[in-house]
Design a protein around this motif. Structure first.
Motif, PDB file in Angstrom:
ATOM      1  N   ILE A  45       0.835  -1.199   0.000  1.00 51.91           N
ATOM      2  CA  ILE A  45       0.000   0.000   0.000  1.00 51.91           C
ATOM      3  C   ILE A  45       0.872   1.252   0.000  1.00 51.91           C
ATOM      4  CG2 ILE A  45      -1.611   1.375   1.401  1.00 51.91           C
ATOM      5  CD1 ILE A  45      -2.875  -1.309   2.292  1.00 51.91           C
ATOM      6  N   LEU A  46       1.918   1.245   0.817  1.00 55.01           N
ATOM      7  CA  LEU A  46       2.797   2.420   0.915  1.00 55.01           C
ATOM      8  C   LEU A  46       3.560   2.703  -0.380  1.00 55.01           C
ATOM      9  CD1 LEU A  46       4.230   1.992   4.507  1.00 55.01           C
ATOM     10  CD2 LEU A  46       2.583   3.695   3.709  1.00 55.01           C
ATOM     11  N   MET A  47       3.779   1.681  -1.195  1.00 55.85           N
ATOM     12  CA  MET A  47       4.492   1.878  -2.458  1.00 55.85           C
ATOM     13  C   MET A  47       3.758   2.837  -3.395  1.00 55.85           C
ATOM     14  SD  MET A  47       7.362   0.371  -2.535  1.00 55.85           S
ATOM     15  CE  MET A  47       7.545   0.688  -0.796  1.00 55.85           C
ATOM     16  N   LEU A  48       2.441   2.871  -3.311  1.00 57.08           N
ATOM     17  CA  LEU A  48       1.677   3.712  -4.235  1.00 57.08           C
ATOM     18  C   LEU A  48       1.970   5.203  -4.043  1.00 57.08           C
ATOM     19  CD1 LEU A  48      -1.613   1.646  -4.241  1.00 57.08           C
ATOM     20  CD2 LEU A  48       0.027   1.852  -6.113  1.00 57.08           C
ATOM     21  N   PRO A  49       1.805   5.770  -2.853  1.00 55.06           N
ATOM     22  CA  PRO A  49       2.136   7.188  -2.708  1.00 55.06           C
ATOM     23  C   PRO A  49       3.638   7.457  -2.670  1.00 55.06           C
ATOM     24  CG  PRO A  49       1.329   6.328  -0.628  1.00 55.06           C
ATOM     25  CD  PRO A  49       1.159   5.237  -1.649  1.00 55.06           C
ATOM     26  N   LEU A  50       4.419   6.533  -2.098  1.00 55.26           N
ATOM     27  CA  LEU A  50       5.872   6.752  -2.013  1.00 55.26           C
ATOM     28  C   LEU A  50       6.514   6.848  -3.386  1.00 55.26           C
ATOM     29  CD1 LEU A  50       7.067   4.508   0.954  1.00 55.26           C
ATOM     30  CD2 LEU A  50       7.060   6.999   0.816  1.00 55.26           C
ATOM     31  N   VAL A  55       9.817   8.829  -7.286  1.00 49.84           N
ATOM     32  CA  VAL A  55      10.085   8.715  -8.730  1.00 49.84           C
ATOM     33  C   VAL A  55       8.909   9.326  -9.502  1.00 49.84           C
ATOM     34  CG1 VAL A  55      10.822   7.159 -10.575  1.00 49.84           C
ATOM     35  CG2 VAL A  55      11.233   6.523  -8.202  1.00 49.84           C
ATOM     36  N   PRO A  56       8.761  10.644  -9.443  1.00 54.10           N
ATOM     37  CA  PRO A  56       7.611  11.271 -10.100  1.00 54.10           C
ATOM     38  C   PRO A  56       7.644  11.146 -11.626  1.00 54.10           C
ATOM     39  CG  PRO A  56       9.126  12.943  -9.282  1.00 54.10           C
ATOM     40  CD  PRO A  56       9.621  11.620  -8.784  1.00 54.10           C
ATOM     41  N   GLY A  57       8.791  10.826 -12.189  1.00 56.17           N
ATOM     42  CA  GLY A  57       8.905  10.698 -13.638  1.00 56.17           C
ATOM     43  C   GLY A  57       8.427   9.370 -14.201  1.00 56.17           C
ATOM     44  N   ALA A  58       8.053   8.429 -13.339  1.00 59.63           N
ATOM     45  CA  ALA A  58       7.599   7.110 -13.802  1.00 59.63           C
ATOM     46  C   ALA A  58       6.106   7.168 -14.132  1.00 59.63           C
ATOM     47  CB  ALA A  58       7.884   6.050 -12.743  1.00 59.63           C
ATOM     48  N   VAL A  59       5.771   8.050 -15.032  1.00 56.17           N
ATOM     49  CA  VAL A  59       4.368   8.339 -15.346  1.00 56.17           C
ATOM     50  C   VAL A  59       3.826   7.354 -16.367  1.00 56.17           C
ATOM     51  CG1 VAL A  59       2.795  10.067 -16.307  1.00 56.17           C
ATOM     52  CG2 VAL A  59       4.685  10.781 -14.837  1.00 56.17           C
ATOM     53  N   ILE A 124      -5.658   0.956  -8.949  1.00 61.14           N
ATOM     54  CA  ILE A 124      -5.351   2.181  -8.204  1.00 61.14           C
ATOM     55  C   ILE A 124      -3.978   2.710  -8.602  1.00 61.14           C
ATOM     56  CG2 ILE A 124      -4.854   3.110  -5.902  1.00 61.14           C
ATOM     57  CD1 ILE A 124      -7.167   1.328  -4.862  1.00 61.14           C
ATOM     58  N   GLY A 125      -3.020   1.812  -8.771  1.00 59.71           N
ATOM     59  CA  GLY A 125      -1.692   2.251  -9.215  1.00 59.71           C
ATOM     60  C   GLY A 125      -1.753   2.964 -10.553  1.00 59.71           C
ATOM     61  N   LEU A 126      -2.516   2.418 -11.497  1.00 61.07           N
ATOM     62  CA  LEU A 126      -2.653   3.063 -12.808  1.00 61.07           C
ATOM     63  C   LEU A 126      -3.399   4.392 -12.706  1.00 61.07           C
ATOM     64  CD1 LEU A 126      -3.405  -0.037 -15.074  1.00 61.07           C
ATOM     65  CD2 LEU A 126      -1.253   1.239 -14.877  1.00 61.07           C
ATOM     66  N   MET A 127      -4.384   4.455 -11.831  1.00 58.85           N
ATOM     67  CA  MET A 127      -5.096   5.726 -11.640  1.00 58.85           C
ATOM     68  C   MET A 127      -4.179   6.790 -11.045  1.00 58.85           C
ATOM     69  SD  MET A 127      -9.029   5.058 -10.581  1.00 58.85           S
ATOM     70  CE  MET A 127      -8.765   3.851  -9.297  1.00 58.85           C
ATOM     71  N   LEU A 128      -3.242   6.377 -10.218  1.00 59.73           N
ATOM     72  CA  LEU A 128      -2.286   7.323  -9.641  1.00 59.73           C
ATOM     73  C   LEU A 128      -1.168   7.662 -10.620  1.00 59.73           C
ATOM     74  CD1 LEU A 128      -2.100   5.999  -5.968  1.00 59.73           C
ATOM     75  CD2 LEU A 128      -3.363   7.986  -6.851  1.00 59.73           C
ATOM     76  N   GLN A 129      -1.152   7.003 -11.762  1.00 61.40           N
ATOM     77  CA  GLN A 129      -0.299   7.311 -12.908  1.00 61.40           C
ATOM     78  C   GLN A 129       1.196   7.134 -12.659  1.00 61.40           C
ATOM     79  OE1 GLN A 129      -1.442  10.851 -15.098  1.00 61.40           O
ATOM     80  NE2 GLN A 129      -3.372  10.908 -13.974  1.00 61.40           N
ATOM     81  N   ASN A 130       1.549   6.130 -11.875  1.00 59.74           N
ATOM     82  CA  ASN A 130       2.961   5.855 -11.656  1.00 59.74           C
ATOM     83  C   ASN A 130       3.191   4.358 -11.860  1.00 59.74           C
ATOM     84  OD1 ASN A 130       5.441   5.140  -9.991  1.00 59.74           O
ATOM     85  ND2 ASN A 130       5.523   7.381  -9.951  1.00 59.74           N
ATOM     86  N   TRP A 131       3.852   4.008 -12.958  1.00 61.71           N
ATOM     87  CA  TRP A 131       4.025   2.589 -13.288  1.00 61.71           C
ATOM     88  C   TRP A 131       4.929   1.893 -12.276  1.00 61.71           C
ATOM     89  CZ3 TRP A 131       8.794   0.604 -14.091  1.00 61.71           C
ATOM     90  CH2 TRP A 131       9.815   1.477 -14.478  1.00 61.71           C
ATOM     91  N   LEU A 132       5.936   2.578 -11.764  1.00 67.19           N
ATOM     92  CA  LEU A 132       6.845   1.961 -10.809  1.00 67.19           C
ATOM     93  C   LEU A 132       6.111   1.624  -9.504  1.00 67.19           C
ATOM     94  CD1 LEU A 132       9.723   1.026 -10.339  1.00 67.19           C
ATOM     95  CD2 LEU A 132      10.237   3.302  -9.455  1.00 67.19           C
TER      96      LEU A 132
END
Length: 179
Positions: A45-50, A55-59, A124-132
């Motif tokens: 769960i913590l991986m999603l916001p962290l 790594v904000p560039g992993a869009v 949820i990960g895809l909705m948060l737009q970070n593949w990593l």
């Protein structure tokens, strides 16, 4: 960010309702394993916001796909809750009066609520737009679920015997006709 927030809220509400339910007469399978499962699950769960922060560039631009996957997962999880009724618990518990349920989503896989969790986390990960973050969260949740499946199947076999073994022999664990 409203759609992910509503989805996360719906997920949290469903889980809270299940966590507050009690099942008198049931026996917990393994407290140590449950603790390990929870730690790895919450790390997922913590991986999603962290990951968004680190790594904000992993869009990834897949919000619509994420929405569909997350809500399919929520509906599957809730269907699992309804199908098992009082026998659904968020910790591994068994009782002598417990039947082997082979209807609803259990017609297709042994652990549909776990399949649902993987769909929810992917969505949820895809909705948060970070593949990593998506990959990290799903990987950790999958590791936790694989461990829990082993514990749960051992407990169900011990409690339900041949009935559960027969059921298990005719269904995949997480993905219909695959595994």
């Amino acid at each position: 960010m409203l759609v992910p927030a509503v989805t996360i809220g719906a997920f949290a509400a469903g889980e809270l309702v299940q966590a507050l339910r009690r099942r008198p007469g049931a026996t917990r399978a393994d407290v140590r394993s449950e603790t390990a499962f929870r730690l790895v699950f919450f790390a997922g769960i913590l991986m999603l916001p962290l990951s968004r922060a680190v790594v904000p560039g992993a869009v990834v631009h897949a919000v619509a796909i994420g929405f569909v996957l997350a809500w399919l997962g929520l509906l599957l999880r809730w269907w699992s809750f309804l199908t098992l009724g009082r026998y659904f618990t968020v910790v591994v518990m068994t009782s002598e009066d417990q039947p082997v349920v082979d209807r609803g989503p259990y017609r297709f896989v042994r652990h549909p609520s776990y399949t649902a969790l993987l769909l929810i986390f992917t969505g949820i990960g895809l909705m948060l737009q970070n593949w990593l973050g998506t990959v990290a969260a799903v990987t950790l949740v999958l590791i936790a679920l694989l461990h829990r499946i082993r514990i749960e199947e051992r407990a169900l076999t011990a409690a339900l015997g041949e009935h559960y073994r027969t059921f298990a022999a005719t269904r995949a664990r997480l993905i219909p006709y695959v595994w």
